[in-house]
Motif scaffolding. Structure first.
Motif, PDB file in Angstrom:
ATOM      1  N   VAL A  44      -8.663 -11.258   0.989  1.00 48.96           N
ATOM      2  CA  VAL A  44      -8.605 -10.104   0.096  1.00 48.96           C
ATOM      3  C   VAL A  44     -10.013  -9.564  -0.154  1.00 48.96           C
ATOM      4  O   VAL A  44     -10.235  -8.349  -0.185  1.00 48.96           O
ATOM      5  N   GLU A  45     -10.970 -10.471  -0.317  1.00 49.75           N
ATOM      6  CA  GLU A  45     -12.362 -10.038  -0.509  1.00 49.75           C
ATOM      7  C   GLU A  45     -12.880  -9.305   0.717  1.00 49.75           C
ATOM      8  O   GLU A  45     -13.572  -8.284   0.610  1.00 49.75           O
ATOM      9  N   LYS A  46     -12.514  -9.794   1.892  1.00 49.15           N
ATOM     10  CA  LYS A  46     -12.948  -9.173   3.149  1.00 49.15           C
ATOM     11  C   LYS A  46     -12.371  -7.769   3.309  1.00 49.15           C
ATOM     12  O   LYS A  46     -13.076  -6.837   3.725  1.00 49.15           O
ATOM     13  N   GLN A  47     -11.088  -7.605   2.982  1.00 46.37           N
ATOM     14  CA  GLN A  47     -10.416  -6.324   3.182  1.00 46.37           C
ATOM     15  C   GLN A  47     -10.620  -5.362   2.011  1.00 46.37           C
ATOM     16  O   GLN A  47     -10.464  -4.152   2.182  1.00 46.37           O
ATOM     17  N   GLY A  48     -10.960  -5.877   0.837  1.00 47.05           N
ATOM     18  CA  GLY A  48     -11.090  -5.041  -0.348  1.00 47.05           C
ATOM     19  C   GLY A  48      -9.778  -4.894  -1.093  1.00 47.05           C
ATOM     20  O   GLY A  48      -9.712  -5.008  -2.305  1.00 47.05           O
ATOM     21  N   ALA A  49      -8.716  -4.638  -0.355  1.00 38.23           N
ATOM     22  CA  ALA A  49      -7.360  -4.555  -0.910  1.00 38.23           C
ATOM     23  C   ALA A  49      -6.381  -4.726   0.247  1.00 38.23           C
ATOM     24  O   ALA A  49      -6.629  -4.256   1.353  1.00 38.23           O
ATOM     25  N   MET A  50      -5.286  -5.418  -0.005  1.00 38.26           N
ATOM     26  CA  MET A  50      -4.293  -5.625   1.045  1.00 38.26           C
ATOM     27  C   MET A  50      -2.943  -5.926   0.425  1.00 38.26           C
ATOM     28  O   MET A  50      -2.845  -6.269  -0.760  1.00 38.26           O
ATOM     29  N   THR A  51      -1.905  -5.827   1.241  1.00 36.08           N
ATOM     30  CA  THR A  51      -0.548  -6.079   0.763  1.00 36.08           C
ATOM     31  C   THR A  51      -0.147  -7.517   1.054  1.00 36.08           C
ATOM     32  O   THR A  51      -0.764  -8.209   1.873  1.00 36.08           O
ATOM     33  N   ALA A  52       0.919  -7.941   0.394  1.00 34.17           N
ATOM     34  CA  ALA A  52       1.450  -9.281   0.636  1.00 34.17           C
ATOM     35  C   ALA A  52       1.921  -9.420   2.086  1.00 34.17           C
ATOM     36  O   ALA A  52       1.765 -10.474   2.714  1.00 34.17           O
ATOM     37  N   ALA A  53       2.499  -8.338   2.624  1.00 31.82           N
ATOM     38  CA  ALA A  53       2.982  -8.381   4.010  1.00 31.82           C
ATOM     39  C   ALA A  53       1.828  -8.594   4.988  1.00 31.82           C
ATOM     40  O   ALA A  53       1.962  -9.320   5.987  1.00 31.82           O
ATOM     41  N   GLN A  54       0.691  -7.986   4.702  1.00 35.34           N
ATOM     42  CA  GLN A  54      -0.475  -8.181   5.568  1.00 35.34           C
ATOM     43  C   GLN A  54      -0.954  -9.629   5.510  1.00 35.34           C
ATOM     44  O   GLN A  54      -1.359 -10.199   6.521  1.00 35.34           O
ATOM     45  N   LEU A  55      -0.907 -10.226   4.337  1.00 30.58           N
ATOM     46  CA  LEU A  55      -1.307 -11.624   4.200  1.00 30.58           C
ATOM     47  C   LEU A  55      -0.377 -12.555   4.973  1.00 30.58           C
ATOM     48  O   LEU A  55      -0.820 -13.535   5.580  1.00 30.58           O
ATOM     49  N   VAL A  56       0.911 -12.256   4.931  1.00 30.20           N
ATOM     50  CA  VAL A  56       1.872 -13.064   5.694  1.00 30.20           C
ATOM     51  C   VAL A  56       1.496 -13.063   7.167  1.00 30.20           C
ATOM     52  O   VAL A  56       1.505 -14.102   7.836  1.00 30.20           O
ATOM     53  N   GLN A  57       1.132 -11.895   7.690  1.00 31.83           N
ATOM     54  CA  GLN A  57       0.770 -11.779   9.100  1.00 31.83           C
ATOM     55  C   GLN A  57      -0.523 -12.528   9.404  1.00 31.83           C
ATOM     56  O   GLN A  57      -0.639 -13.235  10.407  1.00 31.83           O
ATOM     57  N   ILE A  58      -1.525 -12.391   8.544  1.00 34.93           N
ATOM     58  CA  ILE A  58      -2.824 -13.011   8.788  1.00 34.93           C
ATOM     59  C   ILE A  58      -2.752 -14.528   8.664  1.00 34.93           C
ATOM     60  O   ILE A  58      -3.287 -15.261   9.506  1.00 34.93           O
ATOM     61  N   LEU A  59      -2.106 -15.012   7.598  1.00 36.44           N
ATOM     62  CA  LEU A  59      -2.076 -16.447   7.339  1.00 36.44           C
ATOM     63  C   LEU A  59      -1.057 -17.189   8.201  1.00 36.44           C
ATOM     64  O   LEU A  59      -1.160 -18.409   8.373  1.00 36.44           O
ATOM     65  N   GLY A  60      -0.062 -16.474   8.721  1.00 36.76           N
ATOM     66  CA  GLY A  60       0.951 -17.125   9.538  1.00 36.76           C
ATOM     67  C   GLY A  60       1.868 -18.023   8.745  1.00 36.76           C
ATOM     68  O   GLY A  60       2.387 -19.013   9.275  1.00 36.76           O
TER      69      GLY A  60
END
Length: 319
Positions: A44-60
């Motif tokens: 979140v710090e890297k992106q500045g702002a992101m959605t929960a769906a984006q986190l699901v994709q990144i974290l796997g």
């Protein structure tokens, strides 16, 4: 090394890294949070702002697992839900002031662990670790995403000025030497100013520059300045490779082009100035006949370094 042995060595090293970095513990990076929560704060710090769906994709991770973790981080005051600037119906995750402070502590702790580990390695080993880990992480991510295997096409070497050359070569120098040696704006400014001045003299037949270009992007450079030293001596300048090209042999090809040019121009000697610790580059220079001529403690790069001068004489080149 046999394929099975190589795989076993990588797996063994991966297990050791997991243990030493603390991923076997319930919390990570000197926090009270799980590894997945720490990764979430960092992303979140890297992106500045992101959605929960984006986190699901990144974290796997499973959507339900990410949802529960986010709820805990929001309740703890680390994250906040903010309406999206593009569509108010959707919310994005952002760090709170507390979350930013937590990320600062996490980054400080992580940097300290890496710094301590690097003290046990030579400069060449440090560079190899950075390149290898980056490449391996990218390969693992590609497997998860089902990406096709990348084409291993080599960069093309072109001669002479290209638009954007000055900025791109300065950027490669600044990025590499900031990461590995702590150089700042003074160094980048000096590189850019020198390149800009040199570019205005490329119409002189005794000056030249070679650029490694991959998919339209400059990924390496080397230049010969045949004017600034006088005495029929050439000055080797701005030899740099992007991280993605290190270990591919393109550096040797660039240096070979430059030395061929020097021999054709019949310079009496080629001089280069660098500093101690660039072991891989030194080995390459020496393979082309350069010898260490002088060492001294200097500050021309913006900080105190053991500077070095290497020389390749025409007599050595003709042997």
């Amino acid at each position: 090394m046999a394929a099975d042995q190589l795989i076993n060595n990588i797996r063994s090293a991966s297990r050791r890294m997991v243990r030493e970095l603390g991923f076997m513990n319930s919390t990570l990076a000197a926090t009270d949070y799980s590894p997945s929560a720490v990764h979430t704060l960092l992303e979140v710090e890297k992106q500045g702002a992101m959605t929960a769906a984006q986190l699901v994709q990144i974290l796997g991770l499973e959507k339900s697992s990410v949802s529960r973790m986010l709820s805990r981080l929001i309740a703890a005051g680390e994250l906040q839900d903010v309406p999206s600037a593009e569509d108010a119906r959707y919310k994005t995750l952002q760090l709170t002031a507390q979350g930013k402070a937590s990320v600062t502590r996490i980054n400080s702790y992580g940097a300290m662990r890496v710094r301590e580990a690097l003290q046990h390695l030579t400069s060449a080993e440090q560079e190899a670790v950075a390149r290898g880990l980056s490449a391996y992480a990218t390969a693992l991510e590609a497997c998860r995403q089902g990406a096709p295997l990348p084409a291993r096409e080599k960069p093309e070497i072109v001669t002479g000025y290209l638009p954007g050359m000055i900025g791109r070569i300065s950027e490669m120098h600044a990025s590499y030497y900031s990461q590995h040696y702590g150089f700042g704006y003074f160094f980048e400014s000096k590189v850019a100013a020198g390149l800009a001045e040199f570019a205005g003299r490329l119409d002189n037949a005794r000056n030249n520059i070679w650029l490694a270009v991959h998919q339209g992007k400059i990924v390496g450079s080397i230049a010969i300045d045949g004017e600034d030293l006088g005495n029929n001596e050439a000055h080797l300048r701005w030899f740099i490779l992007d991280d993605e090209c290190r270990g591919t042999g393109i550096g040797r090809q660039l240096l070979a082009k430059a030395m061929q040019f020097c021999d054709e121009q019949q310079f009496s000697a080629v001089q280069l100035w660098t500093f101690s610790g660039l072991n891989a580059a030194r080995a390459l220079y020496e393979s082309f006949g350069f010898t260490l001529n002088k060492e001294w403690q200097g500050e021309q790069w913006g900080s105190s370094m053991l500077e070095q001068q290497f020389t390749r004489s025409r007599e050595i080149a003709q042997r």
